[in-house]
Design a protein around this motif. Sequence first.
Motif, PDB file in Angstrom:
ATOM      1  N   ASP A  50     -19.758  11.388   5.370  1.00  0.00           N
ATOM      2  CA  ASP A  50     -19.166  10.663   4.244  1.00  0.00           C
ATOM      3  C   ASP A  50     -19.564   9.193   4.312  1.00  0.00           C
ATOM      4  O   ASP A  50     -20.369   8.782   5.155  1.00  0.00           O
ATOM      5  CB  ASP A  50     -17.652  10.856   4.181  1.00  0.00           C
ATOM      6  CG  ASP A  50     -16.931  10.233   5.357  1.00  0.00           C
ATOM      7  OD1 ASP A  50     -17.599   9.609   6.180  1.00  0.00           O
ATOM      8  OD2 ASP A  50     -15.711  10.383   5.440  1.00  0.00           O
ATOM      9  N   SER A  51     -19.003   8.387   3.426  1.00  0.00           N
ATOM     10  CA  SER A  51     -19.438   6.996   3.331  1.00  0.00           C
ATOM     11  C   SER A  51     -19.091   6.209   4.597  1.00  0.00           C
ATOM     12  O   SER A  51     -19.786   5.247   4.936  1.00  0.00           O
ATOM     13  CB  SER A  51     -18.809   6.332   2.108  1.00  0.00           C
ATOM     14  OG  SER A  51     -17.416   6.464   2.152  1.00  0.00           O
ATOM     15  N   ASP A  55     -21.638   4.006   6.708  1.00  0.00           N
ATOM     16  CA  ASP A  55     -21.313   2.635   7.141  1.00  0.00           C
ATOM     17  C   ASP A  55     -21.608   2.457   8.632  1.00  0.00           C
ATOM     18  O   ASP A  55     -22.131   1.428   9.052  1.00  0.00           O
ATOM     19  CB  ASP A  55     -19.830   2.333   6.882  1.00  0.00           C
ATOM     20  CG  ASP A  55     -19.558   2.059   5.421  1.00  0.00           C
ATOM     21  OD1 ASP A  55     -20.538   1.861   4.672  1.00  0.00           O
ATOM     22  OD2 ASP A  55     -18.382   2.059   5.030  1.00  0.00           O
ATOM     23  N   PRO A  78     -30.011  19.052   5.819  1.00  0.00           N
ATOM     24  CA  PRO A  78     -30.052  18.869   4.363  1.00  0.00           C
ATOM     25  C   PRO A  78     -28.830  18.128   3.822  1.00  0.00           C
ATOM     26  O   PRO A  78     -28.942  17.306   2.918  1.00  0.00           O
ATOM     27  CB  PRO A  78     -30.097  20.306   3.825  1.00  0.00           C
ATOM     28  CG  PRO A  78     -30.620  21.124   4.927  1.00  0.00           C
ATOM     29  CD  PRO A  78     -30.187  20.455   6.191  1.00  0.00           C
ATOM     30  N   GLU A  79     -27.677  18.406   4.427  1.00  0.00           N
ATOM     31  CA  GLU A  79     -26.448  17.761   3.950  1.00  0.00           C
ATOM     32  C   GLU A  79     -26.516  16.248   4.154  1.00  0.00           C
ATOM     33  O   GLU A  79     -26.214  15.472   3.242  1.00  0.00           O
ATOM     34  CB  GLU A  79     -25.230  18.321   4.706  1.00  0.00           C
ATOM     35  CG  GLU A  79     -24.895  19.758   4.363  1.00  0.00           C
ATOM     36  CD  GLU A  79     -25.686  20.774   5.165  1.00  0.00           C
ATOM     37  OE1 GLU A  79     -26.555  20.364   5.960  1.00  0.00           O
ATOM     38  OE2 GLU A  79     -25.440  21.981   4.992  1.00  0.00           O
ATOM     39  N   ALA A  81     -29.192  14.493   4.626  1.00  0.00           N
ATOM     40  CA  ALA A  81     -30.302  13.927   3.849  1.00  0.00           C
ATOM     41  C   ALA A  81     -29.863  13.624   2.417  1.00  0.00           C
ATOM     42  O   ALA A  81     -30.206  12.575   1.854  1.00  0.00           O
ATOM     43  CB  ALA A  81     -31.475  14.896   3.843  1.00  0.00           C
ATOM     44  N   ILE A  82     -29.075  14.523   1.838  1.00  0.00           N
ATOM     45  CA  ILE A  82     -28.615  14.310   0.454  1.00  0.00           C
ATOM     46  C   ILE A  82     -27.681  13.106   0.384  1.00  0.00           C
ATOM     47  O   ILE A  82     -27.791  12.270  -0.516  1.00  0.00           O
ATOM     48  CB  ILE A  82     -27.923  15.588  -0.083  1.00  0.00           C
ATOM     49  CG1 ILE A  82     -28.978  16.674  -0.314  1.00  0.00           C
ATOM     50  CG2 ILE A  82     -27.174  15.310  -1.377  1.00  0.00           C
ATOM     51  CD1 ILE A  82     -28.411  18.009  -0.734  1.00  0.00           C
ATOM     52  N   ILE A  83     -26.771  13.006   1.355  1.00  0.00           N
ATOM     53  CA  ILE A  83     -25.824  11.883   1.324  1.00  0.00           C
ATOM     54  C   ILE A  83     -26.569  10.559   1.515  1.00  0.00           C
ATOM     55  O   ILE A  83     -26.292   9.573   0.819  1.00  0.00           O
ATOM     56  CB  ILE A  83     -24.731  12.061   2.410  1.00  0.00           C
ATOM     57  CG1 ILE A  83     -23.887  13.295   2.111  1.00  0.00           C
ATOM     58  CG2 ILE A  83     -23.846  10.822   2.501  1.00  0.00           C
ATOM     59  CD1 ILE A  83     -23.094  13.256   0.824  1.00  0.00           C
ATOM     60  N   GLU A  85     -29.542  10.009   0.710  1.00  0.00           N
ATOM     61  CA  GLU A  85     -30.343   9.779  -0.499  1.00  0.00           C
ATOM     62  C   GLU A  85     -29.477   9.233  -1.626  1.00  0.00           C
ATOM     63  O   GLU A  85     -29.855   8.251  -2.279  1.00  0.00           O
ATOM     64  CB  GLU A  85     -30.991  11.101  -0.914  1.00  0.00           C
ATOM     65  CG  GLU A  85     -32.076  10.948  -1.952  1.00  0.00           C
ATOM     66  CD  GLU A  85     -32.713  12.281  -2.272  1.00  0.00           C
ATOM     67  OE1 GLU A  85     -33.229  12.936  -1.358  1.00  0.00           O
ATOM     68  OE2 GLU A  85     -32.683  12.683  -3.449  1.00  0.00           O
ATOM     69  N   ILE A  86     -28.326   9.832  -1.856  1.00  0.00           N
ATOM     70  CA  ILE A  86     -27.521   9.365  -3.002  1.00  0.00           C
ATOM     71  C   ILE A  86     -26.884   8.003  -2.725  1.00  0.00           C
ATOM     72  O   ILE A  86     -26.580   7.280  -3.662  1.00  0.00           O
ATOM     73  CB  ILE A  86     -26.456  10.384  -3.455  1.00  0.00           C
ATOM     74  CG1 ILE A  86     -25.335  10.536  -2.452  1.00  0.00           C
ATOM     75  CG2 ILE A  86     -27.050  11.704  -3.831  1.00  0.00           C
ATOM     76  CD1 ILE A  86     -24.121  11.214  -3.043  1.00  0.00           C
ATOM     77  N   THR A  87     -26.697   7.675  -1.444  1.00  0.00           N
ATOM     78  CA  THR A  87     -26.138   6.356  -1.151  1.00  0.00           C
ATOM     79  C   THR A  87     -27.229   5.286  -0.987  1.00  0.00           C
ATOM     80  O   THR A  87     -26.939   4.155  -0.621  1.00  0.00           O
ATOM     81  CB  THR A  87     -25.283   6.390   0.136  1.00  0.00           C
ATOM     82  OG1 THR A  87     -26.052   6.982   1.177  1.00  0.00           O
ATOM     83  CG2 THR A  87     -24.015   7.197  -0.058  1.00  0.00           C
ATOM     84  N   ARG A  88     -28.456   5.678  -1.240  1.00  0.00           N
ATOM     85  CA  ARG A  88     -29.605   4.766  -1.213  1.00  0.00           C
ATOM     86  C   ARG A  88     -29.832   4.149   0.162  1.00  0.00           C
ATOM     87  O   ARG A  88     -30.300   3.013   0.280  1.00  0.00           O
ATOM     88  CB  ARG A  88     -29.425   3.630  -2.232  1.00  0.00           C
ATOM     89  CG  ARG A  88     -29.265   4.093  -3.644  1.00  0.00           C
ATOM     90  CD  ARG A  88     -29.024   2.921  -4.557  1.00  0.00           C
ATOM     91  NE  ARG A  88     -28.785   3.359  -5.924  1.00  0.00           N
ATOM     92  CZ  ARG A  88     -28.293   2.588  -6.875  1.00  0.00           C
ATOM     93  NH1 ARG A  88     -27.997   1.330  -6.620  1.00  0.00           N
ATOM     94  NH2 ARG A  88     -28.090   3.037  -8.080  1.00  0.00           N
ATOM     95  N   ARG A  91     -33.788   4.964   2.573  1.00  0.00           N
ATOM     96  CA  ARG A  91     -34.979   4.106   2.575  1.00  0.00           C
ATOM     97  C   ARG A  91     -34.887   2.982   3.604  1.00  0.00           C
ATOM     98  O   ARG A  91     -35.862   2.310   3.880  1.00  0.00           O
ATOM     99  CB  ARG A  91     -35.180   3.534   1.171  1.00  0.00           C
ATOM    100  CG  ARG A  91     -34.089   2.605   0.727  1.00  0.00           C
ATOM    101  CD  ARG A  91     -34.136   2.295  -0.746  1.00  0.00           C
ATOM    102  NE  ARG A  91     -33.689   3.408  -1.573  1.00  0.00           N
ATOM    103  CZ  ARG A  91     -33.459   3.328  -2.870  1.00  0.00           C
ATOM    104  NH1 ARG A  91     -33.654   2.209  -3.501  1.00  0.00           N
ATOM    105  NH2 ARG A  91     -33.034   4.377  -3.563  1.00  0.00           N
TER     106      ARG A  91
END
Lengths: 131, 391
Positions: A50-51, A55, A78-79, A81-83, A85-88, A91
């Motif tokens: 989670d966020s 953090d 995968p889980e 990686a998606i989180i 990715e969506i939280t930017r 990168r």
Amino acid sequence: METSRPVVVKRMPTRVDQKAAREFLREVQPFLKSDRPQLVFDLSQVKQLDSTGVDVLLHCMTEAVRRDGDLKLAALSPESAIILEITRTARLFEIYETSTDAARSFTSFLPNFVRNQITRRPASDEEHIAA
Amino acid sequence: MDVKVILLTGNPGDSKCEGFGEVPFTLLDALGRPVLHHVVERLRRAGFQSGDISVLSNLRPAAAAYSQRVVERLGLSWTNYSGASLVRAAEGKFAEYAHAGAEVILVIQAGAYAEIDYEGLIQFHLESQNRVTCVSDDDGLVGTFAISSSRRNDAAYLFRHNLQSCRTTSVPYLTRGYVNRLQNAADFRKLVVDAFAEENSIRPVGREIRPGVWAGAGARIEREARIVAPAFIGAEAKVCKSAVITRGSSVERCAFVDCGTVVENATVLPSSYIGAGLDVTHAVVGFRRIAHIDRKIEIEVRDRRLLAPAPKTAAWRISAMTAAAMEFLRLGFKPERRPAPVAAPDLPPQIATDPEPAEVSLNNELQQIAVNGQPIEYPNNVAVMRRYGNQ
């Protein structure tokens, strides 16, 4: 050229929620406070991130970079990686397929892209560089 | 002629069906209405009444509540056989219709979206004298069958083989209409994208506020938000400032996209909240789940800062307005508290600031400085610093 400092590989827990993230941070804190820490977090077991977990990852990277070290991520599930990715945040990290690749990346002096360029060049160029 | 319809929303084989968070894709909203709505509309245009259509499903309780609301909104009777086999239920309903005098019974597995000419299908079934007429396209069976009510054994065979094979060979009815099998989130997204491209008969429910951008009734798009065509914002949905909705994305009714979030080639399902500053791409999002199209995985997200049910519109608005009014009144009557001065961090003596900095004179008296013999006028509160060498 190789560095003599150790690379610490830490496997993240299956569930990285607020409580687990705090616990994980407490565990890695000694490594973060060392001189020029070289850390690899293995996220292969992570099923829930989670966020707060994100953090913690960012905090660890900030701390590592502040001490002239680095934090790399490896074997993202995968889980996770998606989180990321969506939280930017994906990168911001160097991400490797396996922990071994990530640990090995610390031992080479040249950055990956430079090494790749060198290996792709013809033999004459390599000899020239070696010379 | 008495023709009845059995719509199966679920998997005849077992209690687990293909869908998003166990809700079949046909019950999810696509551009303002559930996919099932479009199937039912097509049936109604073919002359079927609501009483002629029965919806059977075998969904688990969590998904059943949502599905029930969707089906009942369409004015159809809905029966859920939670955890049980849909085969027995379908057989029972078939027998019931046959006993009531129906001559032909259409069985539609609503796992797929197919634009079929139902009148043409019934006509074909009667003319070809098939016991069971299977509808198929170039890729195989579509999941729609016309069965003569007197052929109960053929119907039972079909149901017991999960609508995959018939007891006797028959001439299939080839459809040339749009077919999407809705087997995964990618298929669902393709349905939406195809609708934007007008490749199927689904049209966005709302007003076209700009070329290629549709907004439903009561949709709120903040001024700084950016909507790039084609895109759909459903009724009562809200897109906050700095958010970007692009590449055929649809934000369904009552959804809430928070500030700075990018929704690209994605569907935000009804009543879903998407947190601030996120990057939602190539996905179907909602019900606290994300189905990623490229990664072909569906995950559950329990973090309310990322995904959550959207706030209830009416009650939430009233409470938000009340809170805003209270805040306004509080600030209006009380003097604004200034933050306490922050102590300066310990700095090395070389760069430590003077505890009592000298006051800078703000008058505009000019000082005359000669450079290369030419006087240049500077105000006395301008400092000139030399950087490197001759600069």
